[in-house]
Scaffold this active site. Structure first.
Site, mmCIF file in Angstrom:
data_model
loop_
_atom_site.group_PDB
_atom_site.id
_atom_site.type_symbol
_atom_site.label_atom_id
_atom_site.label_comp_id
_atom_site.label_asym_id
_atom_site.label_seq_id
_atom_site.Cartn_x
_atom_site.Cartn_y
_atom_site.Cartn_z
ATOM 1 N N THR A 150 0.852 -1.193 0.000
ATOM 2 C CA THR A 150 0.000 0.000 0.000
ATOM 3 C C THR A 150 0.881 1.234 0.000
ATOM 4 O O THR A 150 1.870 1.290 0.731
ATOM 5 C CB THR A 150 -0.856 0.026 1.282
ATOM 6 N N ARG A 178 -14.019 -7.151 -0.223
ATOM 7 C CA ARG A 178 -13.117 -7.172 0.949
ATOM 8 C C ARG A 178 -12.442 -5.800 1.102
ATOM 9 O O ARG A 178 -11.954 -5.214 0.153
ATOM 10 C CB ARG A 178 -12.060 -8.252 0.756
ATOM 11 N N VAL A 179 -12.442 -5.294 2.311
ATOM 12 C CA VAL A 179 -11.822 -3.996 2.581
ATOM 13 C C VAL A 179 -10.739 -4.202 3.631
ATOM 14 O O VAL A 179 -10.957 -4.883 4.634
ATOM 15 C CB VAL A 179 -12.876 -2.977 3.080
ATOM 16 N N GLY A 180 -9.574 -3.618 3.385
ATOM 17 C CA GLY A 180 -8.467 -3.742 4.338
ATOM 18 C C GLY A 180 -8.409 -2.573 5.295
ATOM 19 O O GLY A 180 -9.404 -1.879 5.528
ATOM 20 N N ASP A 181 -7.239 -2.354 5.855
ATOM 21 C CA ASP A 181 -7.054 -1.287 6.840
ATOM 22 C C ASP A 181 -6.936 0.099 6.207
ATOM 23 O O ASP A 181 -7.171 1.108 6.871
ATOM 24 C CB ASP A 181 -5.760 -1.547 7.625
ATOM 25 N N THR A 201 1.112 -0.274 6.108
ATOM 26 C CA THR A 201 0.980 -1.194 4.985
ATOM 27 C C THR A 201 1.192 -2.613 5.525
ATOM 28 O O THR A 201 1.915 -2.798 6.499
ATOM 29 C CB THR A 201 1.987 -0.850 3.861
ATOM 30 N N GLY A 202 0.538 -3.574 4.900
ATOM 31 C CA GLY A 202 0.671 -4.936 5.396
ATOM 32 C C GLY A 202 -0.651 -5.655 5.330
ATOM 33 O O GLY A 202 -1.522 -5.305 4.530
ATOM 34 N N GLY A 204 -4.051 -6.105 6.153
ATOM 35 C CA GLY A 204 -5.078 -5.254 6.754
ATOM 36 C C GLY A 204 -5.840 -5.932 7.876
ATOM 37 O O GLY A 204 -6.140 -5.315 8.907
HETATM 38 C C1 SD4 Z 1 -4.780 -4.179 2.768
HETATM 39 N N1 SD4 Z 1 -2.958 -3.022 3.862
HETATM 40 O O1 SD4 Z 1 -5.675 -3.999 1.948
HETATM 41 C C2 SD4 Z 1 -3.511 -3.413 2.580
HETATM 42 C C3 SD4 Z 1 -2.612 -4.329 1.856
HETATM 43 C C4 SD4 Z 1 -1.392 -3.786 1.415
HETATM 44 O O2 SD4 Z 1 -0.669 -3.948 -0.799
HETATM 45 O O3 SD4 Z 1 -0.614 -3.162 2.109
HETATM 46 N N2 SD4 Z 1 -1.356 -4.118 0.130
HETATM 47 O O4 SD4 Z 1 -4.845 -4.984 3.680
#
Ligand code: SD4
Length: 300
Positions: A150, A178-181, A201-202, A204
């Protein structure tokens, strides 16, 4: 005193653009947006915007957010399709009192009405990647999740104003909807001009479990440096997830306080990030080894 920090080496050009603005008395909102837009528009980056990898149905669904540290306004979009700059849609959503976080079709209608640029976000190479990997993921029961990229940026301008912005195509082969952080305040980002800002980032699903960006800002408020706040929040969440659940997904964070001092942490081997300030633009690497976090400048 001013500065900006952003995740991953892919943000290097965007950080250059942002620092040009900040040097010339630019507003931090414009600076973080310029940085993130540059990554969104580059088809070579497969985890953000145009060129981002699609969900399990081959559709690119994007999440993005913006936060203004002056008045704590938040704007966010989730699962948005077919718009080039989700971060700019998120920025415009900060302006109203209600309806600041829109998802799916509602976000797309809003963006269309506001005149944001519509375009198909699936590049040929992202489609090929999806095509080639879906069989493998299915047949070999591989985890679709590989790597995490991200883009997000946080910073402070010469007037002491702070902001943060995030944008992502999320996990490759994620479930539809699906929704991440990244669009969730407190989890993927948080900023308060009186204190500092952080973004993540990571994985989520795991980042959310610790509301890690709010936690980093809270730790900075209690007196920790940006670096110590990032380290403590990351290690605490990593250790807590490992103890309770047996494992922790990737967690990487960057932060800057209102004085322009920065920090970063990760639970991966290596996490490159980019810093821009009066001293110039540099890529720095954070890493995690034997339970400890280390950072160092990248050797060219
Ligand atoms: C997520 N944090 O959607 C984001 C993923 C990420 O490249 O860092 N993606 O969970």
């Amino acid at each position: 005193m001013w500065g900006i920090i952003a995740t991953w080496k892919m943000a290097e050009k965007g950080v250059h653009l942002a620092t040009n603005g900040l040097e010339n008395n630019g507003n931090i909102l414009d600076a973080v947006e310029a940085c993130v837009k540059d990554v969104e528009e580059n088809p070579d980056f497969s985890s953000v915007g145009y060129g981002g990898l699609p969900n399990e149905h081959g559709v690119v669904e994007l999440d993005a957010a913006f936060m203004n540290g002056e008045d704590l306004s938040v704007g966010a979009v989730a699962s948005v399709k077919d718009f080039l700059n989700p971060c700019s849609i998120a920025r415009s959503l900060m302006d109203s009192q209600f309806n600041n976080f829109l998802a799916g079709a509602g976000a797309e209608v809003y963006a269309q009405n506001k005149g944001f640029k519509r375009q198909n976000m699936l590049t040929e190479s992202a489609r090929k990647h999806w095509q080639e990997h879906k069989k493998k993921i299915h047949d070999e029961r591989l985890s679709p999740y590989a790597g995490h990229d991200t883009v997000c940026a946080a910073g402070v301008d010469k007037k002491g104003r702070m902001a943060t912005c995030t944008s992502t195509s999320g996990l490759f082969y994620k479930a539809q909807g699906r929704v991440g952080d990244s669009p969730i305040p407190g989890a993927g980002y948080y900023v308060d001009s009186d204190i500092g800002g952080a973004c993540a980032t990571g994985l989520g699903e795991d980042i959310m479990k610790g509301c890690i960006c709010y936690e980093i800002v809270r730790l900075m408020k209690s007196g920790l440096s940006a670096q110590l706040a990032c380290e403590k929040a990351t290690l605490d969440l990593h250790n807590s997830l490992t103890r309770r659940r047996g494992k922790a997904g990737d967690i990487s964070v960057v932060a800057m306080n209102h004085k322009g001092e920065y920090g970063a942490a990760t639970n991966r081997n290596s996490f490159p990030f980019v810093v821009g300030n009066e001293q110039g633009v540099k890529v720095v690497i954070a890493g995690y080894k034997n339970g400890r976090i280390i950072t160092g400048e990248q050797d060219d």
